[in-house]
Design a protein around this motif. Structure first.
Motif, short mmCIF file in Angstrom:
data_model
loop_
_atom_site.label_atom_id
_atom_site.label_comp_id
_atom_site.label_asym_id
_atom_site.label_seq_id
_atom_site.Cartn_x
_atom_site.Cartn_y
_atom_site.Cartn_z
N ASN A 1 0.82 -1.21 0.00
CA ASN A 1 0.00 0.00 0.00
C ASN A 1 0.85 1.26 0.00
O ASN A 1 0.49 2.27 -0.61
CB ASN A 1 -0.93 0.01 1.21
CG ASN A 1 -2.04 1.02 1.07
OD1 ASN A 1 -2.82 0.96 0.13
ND2 ASN A 1 -2.12 1.96 2.00
N SER A 2 1.98 1.21 0.68
CA SER A 2 2.88 2.38 0.70
C SER A 2 3.38 2.69 -0.70
O SER A 2 3.51 3.86 -1.09
CB SER A 2 4.06 2.12 1.64
OG SER A 2 3.61 1.96 2.97
N TRP B 1 -0.14 11.19 2.08
CA TRP B 1 -1.13 10.93 1.04
C TRP B 1 -2.32 10.14 1.55
O TRP B 1 -2.23 9.38 2.51
CB TRP B 1 -0.47 10.20 -0.13
CG TRP B 1 0.75 10.88 -0.65
CD1 TRP B 1 2.01 10.36 -0.69
CD2 TRP B 1 0.84 12.20 -1.18
NE1 TRP B 1 2.88 11.28 -1.22
CE2 TRP B 1 2.20 12.42 -1.53
CE3 TRP B 1 -0.07 13.23 -1.39
CZ2 TRP B 1 2.65 13.62 -2.08
CZ3 TRP B 1 0.38 14.43 -1.94
CH2 TRP B 1 1.72 14.61 -2.28
N SER B 2 -3.43 10.28 0.83
CA SER B 2 -4.72 9.79 1.31
C SER B 2 -5.10 8.42 0.75
O SER B 2 -5.77 7.64 1.43
CB SER B 2 -5.82 10.79 0.95
OG SER B 2 -7.05 10.48 1.54
N PHE B 3 -4.69 8.12 -0.46
CA PHE B 3 -5.19 6.94 -1.17
C PHE B 3 -4.11 5.89 -1.34
O PHE B 3 -3.03 6.21 -1.83
CB PHE B 3 -5.70 7.37 -2.56
CG PHE B 3 -6.15 6.23 -3.43
CD1 PHE B 3 -7.47 5.80 -3.40
CD2 PHE B 3 -5.27 5.60 -4.30
CE1 PHE B 3 -7.89 4.76 -4.22
CE2 PHE B 3 -5.68 4.57 -5.12
CZ PHE B 3 -6.99 4.15 -5.09
N PRO B 4 -4.42 4.65 -0.96
CA PRO B 4 -5.55 4.12 -0.18
C PRO B 4 -5.29 4.28 1.33
O PRO B 4 -4.17 4.61 1.73
CB PRO B 4 -5.60 2.64 -0.56
CG PRO B 4 -4.73 2.50 -1.77
CD PRO B 4 -3.67 3.56 -1.59
N SER B 5 -6.27 4.02 2.13
CA SER B 5 -6.16 4.18 3.57
C SER B 5 -5.32 3.06 4.18
O SER B 5 -5.64 1.87 4.03
CB SER B 5 -7.56 4.15 4.20
OG SER B 5 -7.50 3.87 5.58
N ASN B 6 -4.24 3.43 4.88
CA ASN B 6 -3.42 2.43 5.57
C ASN B 6 -4.21 1.67 6.63
O ASN B 6 -4.05 0.46 6.79
CB ASN B 6 -2.22 3.10 6.24
CG ASN B 6 -1.08 3.38 5.28
OD1 ASN B 6 -0.90 2.66 4.30
ND2 ASN B 6 -0.30 4.41 5.57
N HIS B 7 -5.05 2.39 7.36
CA HIS B 7 -5.84 1.74 8.41
C HIS B 7 -6.73 0.64 7.82
O HIS B 7 -6.83 -0.45 8.39
CB HIS B 7 -6.71 2.76 9.15
CG HIS B 7 -5.99 3.58 10.16
ND1 HIS B 7 -5.02 4.49 9.82
CD2 HIS B 7 -6.10 3.63 11.52
CE1 HIS B 7 -4.57 5.08 10.92
NE2 HIS B 7 -5.19 4.57 11.96
N SER B 8 -7.35 0.92 6.68
CA SER B 8 -8.21 -0.07 6.04
C SER B 8 -7.39 -1.27 5.55
O SER B 8 -7.81 -2.42 5.71
CB SER B 8 -8.97 0.54 4.87
OG SER B 8 -9.95 1.44 5.32
N VAL B 9 -6.25 -0.99 4.96
CA VAL B 9 -5.41 -2.07 4.46
C VAL B 9 -4.99 -3.00 5.60
O VAL B 9 -5.10 -4.23 5.50
CB VAL B 9 -4.17 -1.50 3.75
CG1 VAL B 9 -3.15 -2.60 3.46
CG2 VAL B 9 -4.56 -0.82 2.45
#
Length: 212
Positions: free
Chosen positions: A81-82, A112-120
Motif C-alpha cells: 500500500n505504501s 497521502w490519502s489513497f488508499p487508507s493504511n488503516h483499512s489495508v
C-alpha cells in the motif's frame, strides 16, 4: 507519473462532505467514541492475532502456520500500500476541500490519502485470520469495516480511500493466507525444538490412531 488525479474530490467528495455533516450533527459522545476507535482501534487486531495464537497452541500445525503468518501478511500489505500511495499521491480530502472542523487533525502535506493504511491493515489482518479461525476472522472483518468507516467519519479519508484500502488488504492477504498453510511441516519441526512451549504441541492423538 501519477495514475489518477491528485484531487480525489470528483470521485466522492460529495459523499465525504455528507458524512462530515452527519458527524457534525451526531451526539458528542458518539463522535468521541469513533475518534478514539479510529485512533487506537488497530490494537484490537493485534489482540485478535494474540488470541488466535493462544488457541492455535493446541491446534494442528496448519492452523498455527496461518496464525503465525498473519502479522507477516499485514506487513506485506502495508508495504504494498505504501508503494501505491507513492504512485498516486492523492491529497487528503480535508486539505483539498479546505475542511477545518474534522474530528481528527488533518494530516500535513505529503501524507497521502489513497488508499487508507488503516483499512489495508485491518482487512489484511481479518483475511489472514479467517483462514485460521473463521469466527475470529469474521469478527475481525466487522471490526475492519468499522475502522474503515471511522476514517471517513473523522475526516481524514474519502470513502474511495477506505474502499480501495479494504480491497488491497483482501487481495494481498488472500493468496498469502492460502500459502501460509504450506509452512505446516516447518511448524511441526519447530514444535519439537526449543520453540515448543511457544508453538504448543498440537492436538492430542485420537484414541487408537496415535500419530495421526
Amino acid at each position: 507519473m501519477n495514475f489518477i488525479a491528485y484531487d480525489g474530490s470528483g470521485i466522492d467528495g460529495g459523499l465525504y462532505t455528507r458524512v462530515l455533516g452527519w458527524a457534525d450533527g451526531a451526539p458528542s459522545w458518539l463522535d468521541q467514541l469513533i475518534k478514539v476507535w479510529s485512533a487506537i482501534g488497530l490494537g484490537l487486531f493485534a489482540l485478535f492475532m494474540l488470541y488466535a495464537w493462544w488457541r492455535a497452541r493446541s491446534a494442528d500445525s496448519v492452523v498455527m502456520a496461518r496464525v503465525l503468518a498473519s502479522p507477516v501478511i499485514v506487513v506485506v500489505a502495508y508495504a504494498a500500500n505504501s508503494v501505491l500511495k507513492g504512485l498516486v499521491e492523492e491529497n487528503r480530502p480535508c486539505q483539498q476541500l479546505n475542511v477545518r472542523n474534522t474530528l481528527e487533525a488533518c494530516p500535513g502535506a505529503g501524507d497521502w490519502s489513497f488508499p487508507s493504511n488503516h483499512s489495508v491493515i485491518a482487512f489484511a489482518a481479518a483475511t489472514a485470520l479467517v483462514f485460521a479461525y473463521r469466527r475470529i476472522g469474521w469478527y475481525a472483518y466487522l471490526a475492519a469495516a468499522l475502522m474503515a468507516a471511522s476514517r471517513v467519519w473523522v475526516g481524514v479519508h474519502y470513502p474511495h480511500d477506505v474502499a480501495v484500502g479494504a480491497l488491497v488488504g483482501v487481495l494481498v492477504g488472500l493468496p498469502l493466507a492460502l500459502l501460509a498453510g504450506r509452512a505446516a511441516p516447518l511448524v511441526d519441526r519447530l514444535r519439537g525444538g526449543p520453540l515448543g512451549p511457544f508453538l504448543g504441541t498440537g492436538p492430542a492423538p485420537a484414541f487408537g490412531v496415535a500419530g495421526r
